[in-house]
Enzyme design. Structure first.
Site, short mmCIF file in Angstrom:
data_model
loop_
_atom_site.label_atom_id
_atom_site.label_comp_id
_atom_site.label_asym_id
_atom_site.label_seq_id
_atom_site.Cartn_x
_atom_site.Cartn_y
_atom_site.Cartn_z
N SER A 148 0.83 -1.20 0.00
CA SER A 148 0.00 0.00 0.00
C SER A 148 0.88 1.26 0.00
CB SER A 148 -0.96 -0.05 1.20
OG SER A 148 -1.96 0.91 1.09
N HIS A 155 -8.33 -4.86 -0.40
CA HIS A 155 -7.00 -4.28 -0.26
C HIS A 155 -6.17 -5.05 0.77
CE1 HIS A 155 -4.06 -1.07 -0.68
NE2 HIS A 155 -4.10 -0.81 0.62
N ASP A 166 -9.14 -5.28 -4.90
CA ASP A 166 -8.73 -4.04 -4.24
C ASP A 166 -9.62 -2.88 -4.68
OD1 ASP A 166 -7.32 -1.91 -3.10
OD2 ASP A 166 -5.37 -2.80 -3.56
#
Length: 412
Positions: A199, A392, A359
């Protein structure tokens, strides 16, 4: 340089018992905001006590030209640094994460670091081969966590003797990387066998590969794209909005007063949900009521279980976080575009991009566009997709699905 002691344990002879729905929910929601991460039991457990250390820069000038004094970040490491310091892998953490990627600070800790599933003896990031190092970023979200060392708005300014508050300069992902580079320089580390992170950590990976191409030998960005597109900019604004409307926010000047804890908790709630996915929400909670006998259809105060759980986890997490630090992280992520004008074509190192089509934050088109741009510069790119039903968060809680690809990439 040995900072941890590792003990191999025999592989488990029987499968681990299934995790209960409630326990899995707590772990998953917490992972979204850097509280806990859950992963499959590894073949070799990382039985290690982590030693947290502090790196200090007497002075630092931000990318925007603002001078800072007495800049501090925490760092930790796993494994042994070899004689020529050629076995180093840098781990860069996510938005609400910390340097704590593996192991425990004390035996009684509830859970190990967020990527313990892939860091340790015999794991993809094998500590019998590699020296794994990780540091807290500037403006780390968890400014009130005793295991976090960071410099940001909550820090005391040497000039005024008071917290910086909103007078702290805007910092960027490149600033995070520049401070990490200074840390590595202080340790005499001139090359990185690899840099890897999820991320916001992936954003740092791209910045490392574009900003210091002579240092990075391999890059492994996980669940992250090479620039903040309009979709991400908007999501980040939504994340930060509850803080700004909290009456205690006071434009960021709340130190010494009642902090905007309610707005911060709601912001963390939004982060948790957007980092998840509908399979997780529907399978774990569905339409269950928060309390028996309290039908949400009969009173405004009657709630669903998922509402109550998100509030519970976010409120607990807000105790360790700082609202200004949250907003500074939002800005750093919004303005991110790796490599500046030259962009991702500056990358020379081989790249392994790990992503998830589930995601909702770094969507598949953004990931593919990133891979295509890197290839235009001539760098080899391998792409690996992972699943898990967690959106995610697949990049945190299901990273072991890419374990073989990671091991192979690091060895080539």
């Amino acid at each position: 340089m040995r900072l941890l002691t590792f003990h191999r344990t025999a592989a488990r002879k029987a499968a681990a018992p299934p995790v209960s729905t409630g326990r899995m929910t707590r772990r998953l929601a917490a992972a979204a905001i850097g509280f806990l991460a859950f992963a499959a039991n590894p073949a070799h457990a990382l039985d290690a006590i982590v030693q947290k250390q502090t790196f200090t820069l007497p002075s630092y000038t931000t990318v925007g030209g603002a001078p800072l004094r007495d800049v501090k970040v925490g760092w930790e490491a796993y494994g042994t640094l070899n004689a020529d310091k050629s076995n180093v892998i840098l781990i860069t953490h996510f938005f609400s994460g910390t340097s704590h990627a593996a192991g425990k600070y004390k035996p009684s800790d509830a859970a190990p670091g967020y990527w313990d599933a892939i860091i340790g003896p015999g794991k993809p990031l094998d500590t019998d081969k590699y020296y794994i190092i990780s540091s807290d970023t500037l403006v780390n979200l968890n400014a009130n966590d005793p295991n976090v060392v960071t410099t940001g708005p909550a820090s005391i300014s040497l000039e005024t003797g008071k917290p910086y508050g909103p007078r702290f300069p805007v910092v960027t992902i490149r600033d995070f990387v520049n401070v990490q580079k200074a840390l590595l320089d202080s340790l005499g580390i001139a090359r990185l066998h690899a840099v890897m992170g999820p991320s916001m950590g992936a954003l740092q990976v791209y910045e490392w590969a574009t900003g210091y191409p002579e240092v990075v030998e391999r890059a492994i960005p996980v669940i992250g794209a090479g620039e903040a597109d309009g979709w991400l900019v908007a999501w980040l604004d939504v994340w930060g909005s509850p803080i700004r409307v909290d009456p205690n926010f006071n434009g960021g000047d709340y130190y010494g007063r009642t902090p905007p804890k309610q707005g911060l908790a709601q912001a963390l709630k939004v982060v948790t949900l957007s980092a998840g996915a509908y399979p997780w929400a529907n399978t774990t909670f569905g339409r269950k009521w928060a309390e028996p006998g309290k039908d949400p259809a009969l009173a405004l105060d009657n709630r669903y279980a998922i509402e109550a759980k998100l509030d519970e986890v976010a409120a607990a997490r807000a105790d360790l976080a700082d609202a200004n630090h949250f907003l500074y992280l939002v800005k750093a992520n919004q303005v991110f575009a790796a490599g500046g004008d030259v962009g991702l074509k500056r990358i020379k190192a081989p790249v392994l991009i790990i992503s998830s089509d589930e995601d909702l934050i770094f969507h598949p088109a953004a990931i593919q566009r990133t891979a295509d741009e890197i290839r235009k510069g001539g760098a080899p790119v391998e792409q690996v997709k992972i699943g898990g039903g967690r959106g995610h968060l697949n990049g945190i809680g299901n990273i072991q699905e890419a374990g073989e690809a990671i091991s192979r990439f690091l060895a080539q």
